[in-house]
Design an enzyme around this catalytic site. Sequence first.
Site, PDB file in Angstrom:
ATOM      1  N   GLU B  43     -58.623   2.107  39.102  1.00  0.00           N
ATOM      2  CA  GLU B  43     -58.178   3.008  40.181  1.00  0.00           C
ATOM      3  C   GLU B  43     -59.127   4.196  40.377  1.00  0.00           C
ATOM      4  O   GLU B  43     -59.260   4.698  41.492  1.00  0.00           O
ATOM      5  CB  GLU B  43     -56.758   3.510  39.893  1.00  0.00           C
ATOM      6  CG  GLU B  43     -55.678   2.456  40.109  1.00  0.00           C
ATOM      7  CD  GLU B  43     -55.426   1.589  38.879  1.00  0.00           C
ATOM      8  OE1 GLU B  43     -56.192   1.696  37.897  1.00  0.00           O
ATOM      9  OE2 GLU B  43     -54.467   0.801  38.891  1.00  0.00           O
ATOM     10  N   PHE B 105     -40.092   1.551  33.766  1.00  0.00           N
ATOM     11  CA  PHE B 105     -41.386   0.928  33.520  1.00  0.00           C
ATOM     12  C   PHE B 105     -42.398   1.401  34.570  1.00  0.00           C
ATOM     13  O   PHE B 105     -42.134   1.361  35.761  1.00  0.00           O
ATOM     14  CB  PHE B 105     -41.240  -0.597  33.579  1.00  0.00           C
ATOM     15  CG  PHE B 105     -42.556  -1.307  33.405  1.00  0.00           C
ATOM     16  CD1 PHE B 105     -43.261  -1.193  32.214  1.00  0.00           C
ATOM     17  CD2 PHE B 105     -43.092  -2.067  34.423  1.00  0.00           C
ATOM     18  CE1 PHE B 105     -44.478  -1.824  32.048  1.00  0.00           C
ATOM     19  CE2 PHE B 105     -44.313  -2.706  34.274  1.00  0.00           C
ATOM     20  CZ  PHE B 105     -45.013  -2.584  33.080  1.00  0.00           C
ATOM     21  N   GLN B 106     -43.544   1.820  34.106  1.00  0.00           N
ATOM     22  CA  GLN B 106     -44.622   2.344  34.957  1.00  0.00           C
ATOM     23  C   GLN B 106     -44.167   3.513  35.822  1.00  0.00           C
ATOM     24  O   GLN B 106     -44.627   3.693  36.944  1.00  0.00           O
ATOM     25  CB  GLN B 106     -45.241   1.225  35.819  1.00  0.00           C
ATOM     26  CG  GLN B 106     -45.993   0.214  34.952  1.00  0.00           C
ATOM     27  CD  GLN B 106     -46.938  -0.683  35.727  1.00  0.00           C
ATOM     28  OE1 GLN B 106     -46.701  -0.963  36.896  1.00  0.00           O
ATOM     29  NE2 GLN B 106     -47.991  -1.142  35.080  1.00  0.00           N
ATOM     30  N   LYS B 155     -40.387   2.244  45.654  1.00  0.00           N
ATOM     31  CA  LYS B 155     -40.392   0.853  46.082  1.00  0.00           C
ATOM     32  C   LYS B 155     -39.238   0.544  47.035  1.00  0.00           C
ATOM     33  O   LYS B 155     -39.401  -0.215  47.994  1.00  0.00           O
ATOM     34  CB  LYS B 155     -40.314  -0.058  44.854  1.00  0.00           C
ATOM     35  CG  LYS B 155     -40.682  -1.493  45.156  1.00  0.00           C
ATOM     36  CD  LYS B 155     -40.859  -2.303  43.882  1.00  0.00           C
ATOM     37  CE  LYS B 155     -41.242  -3.736  44.231  1.00  0.00           C
ATOM     38  NZ  LYS B 155     -41.430  -4.561  43.031  1.00  0.00           N
ATOM     39  N   MET B 473     -78.628  15.509  29.794  1.00  0.00           N
ATOM     40  CA  MET B 473     -78.362  16.924  30.044  1.00  0.00           C
ATOM     41  C   MET B 473     -77.750  17.579  28.806  1.00  0.00           C
ATOM     42  O   MET B 473     -78.060  18.723  28.472  1.00  0.00           O
ATOM     43  CB  MET B 473     -77.437  17.069  31.250  1.00  0.00           C
ATOM     44  CG  MET B 473     -77.338  18.475  31.793  1.00  0.00           C
ATOM     45  SD  MET B 473     -78.934  19.132  32.331  1.00  0.00           S
ATOM     46  CE  MET B 473     -78.885  18.787  34.089  1.00  0.00           C
TER      47      MET B 473
END
Lengths: 187, 575
Positions: B43, B105-106, B155, B473
Amino acid sequence: MNALKLKKGVSRHSAYNLRDPNAEATEVHTLAVLVDNEAGVLARVIGLFSGRGYNIESLTVAEVDHLGHRSRITIVTTGTPAVIEQIKAQLGRIVPVHEVHDLTVEGASVERELALLKVAGTGEKRVEAMRLADIFRANVVDTTLESFIFEITGTGEKIDAFAELMRPLGLVEIARTGVAALSRGAA
Amino acid sequence: MVVQALKDQGVDTVFGYPGGAVLPIYDEIFLQNDIRHILVRHEQGAVHAAEGYARSTGKPGVVLVTSGPGATNAVTGITDALLDSIPLVVLTGQVPTFMIGTDAFQEADTVGITRACTKHNWLVKDTDKLAETLHQAFHVATSGRPGPVLIDIPKDVQFANGTYTPPAKANTAHYAPKVKGDLEAIKQLASLIEAAERPVFYTGGGVINSGPAASQLLRELVDATGFPITSTLMGLGAYPANGDNWIGMLGMHGLYEANLAMHGCDLLINVGARFDDRITGKLDKFSPNSTKAHIDIDPSSINKVIHVDVPIIGDVGHVLEDLLKVWKAGGRKTNKPALQKWWAQIEEWKKADCLRYTNSEKTIKPQYALQRLEALTKDRDRYITTEVGQHQMWAAQFLGFNDPNRWMTSGGLGTMGYGLPASLGVQIAHPDALVINVAGEASWLMNMQEMGTAVQYRLPVKQFILNNERLGMVRQWQELLHGERYSHSWSESLPDFVKLAEAFGCKGIMVSDPADLDDAIMEMLNYDGPVIFDCLVEKHENCFPMIPSGAPHNEMLMGEASTKDAIGSTGAVLV
């Protein structure tokens, strides 16, 4: 709202003294913030203060226009003039914020706070508490034979003073609302 | 409904990754052909790809991810977009409304987590409000100072039917940042421009964000005044690098002449930049003798770190247009003799040749690799993205950008792993262009999974990796500032990038001899497909010039270049 008006007399080359915390004393400002009354708006305002390290001395919030879906948040904050300006600008960036007023600089204003104080005691102390409450124009809103709950309205200093006097007389608990403020005059 | 709203907003591409809580929207995407969905591998990659798309087109980038880990993986990209003011609309799935708060969940508190890293976010609990919220989201993302917004859609709200609100009916009136600058302040600035003896334009990403017209107006203004112009990392390309008045990038790894001009100027005109700490160095020594004007659309940028004398709040394009009108209408003239002296001084500083380095016949110097890349690609329709680190600064120093929206780099947040996914977004927006990600091997590995996306969508992005087997760096800072204690700044087990390319199904090229470099670059350019270009470079090269943190502009560390002859007696007063 005129958050960015530069103060008169600010030096043209004052790139440093603005950022030196010791060069300028901090000030106390009362800000009135009109916001959409929607989920999370208070979290946005508080998150701004904690995320950027600004101070909150007092904060009150309540819906003030049910039809218009508006709430008013009154914040008392401290900071150098530059920090106060930055706080106002940052508040103005929040999408559901409609107006930011700095009541401390926008002319005279009225500030009030309400407090409830529970004072327990008997005998002479109880009488003395009652007498002082009279002087401060505090109301008794609950009483038992051993206690009072006083309701007092006024500036923060007045409530501080009243609470200090109640302490030796049996102050048990205090609940304060935080400051509500409006500018004086018709507008 | 979501897909309809996206179509009505003119969206042609969505970057995303499906999951349980967004499946209803993915169903709708499956049933149509107007919006192209690009399946990324992580993502974070989706958000950076959307950023690349947005920066190279000026249109908002759109991201679609699922709840919980989908949303949290997107957070770095969203924060990156916030710091660099990139318009993004991020759609996240959420568990059904009746399960919110049950640790389902999630489930994650996505609006809570992203409140501080979005310009604004919404949790939509009512399907009837979904379309309007989407339109408001596009409005907020693109108006005023652009930024990322997020809409969290449970949802059950995705499944339910509701009334669709078309864009024209959506209420967006409340959020309307001021775009026109105060005319009095603009006139005051015009007068300052007339009187200035040692002026400099300091421009930033705000010019790019304002659109191509703003870059055009900036060029007209620079031509009309003859003033020198420098830019931040974010603003490269607004004024062409081959323009007469260009004095190079400023800041921590900016050019000597640009930083000394900032330090010595008497009028500093900030156009859409924000006095970032990589620019200012030590605040109380920053441009100590100048009157400062600042054009910015965000009131909170004014006086945030540097006190300015003439603040102008408004969109850069609108303000420059008014400023040019005021300038032309008044028949105003600059102080030509003083300007000539100022330019002579700048030319003296340029003689320091601050980017000079010692080339080698044995190993490829990273600067040399970029010089060759520039020489072999500058005439092409070229877009550059970068990762973060030494290679990024060298790319900014050695590549020339003559147009806006051609340079995509993570400036504010400094996100390693930005460049590869960003290059995908750019290539999707510009299918026929040459898109190169100038990378370091360490940054590149952070999101290398996105090579799978490049291969799947046949995106011919060129991954130009300057491989020094070090976190360059970090190593440089450790050498210069931490007593050469190289704590954890090298990699012992790097992959074979050519084999890695083969594993992904694309082309890999490795080069280590300077003599082979040109041929290798040409091979990369001529290959019709994604390439991982492993350029083994000098391991201990440092990026100069450099202003150490907390130092003023006139105390730059130089590499090979000498400043001895560069500062004449007049210049010595200024530095």
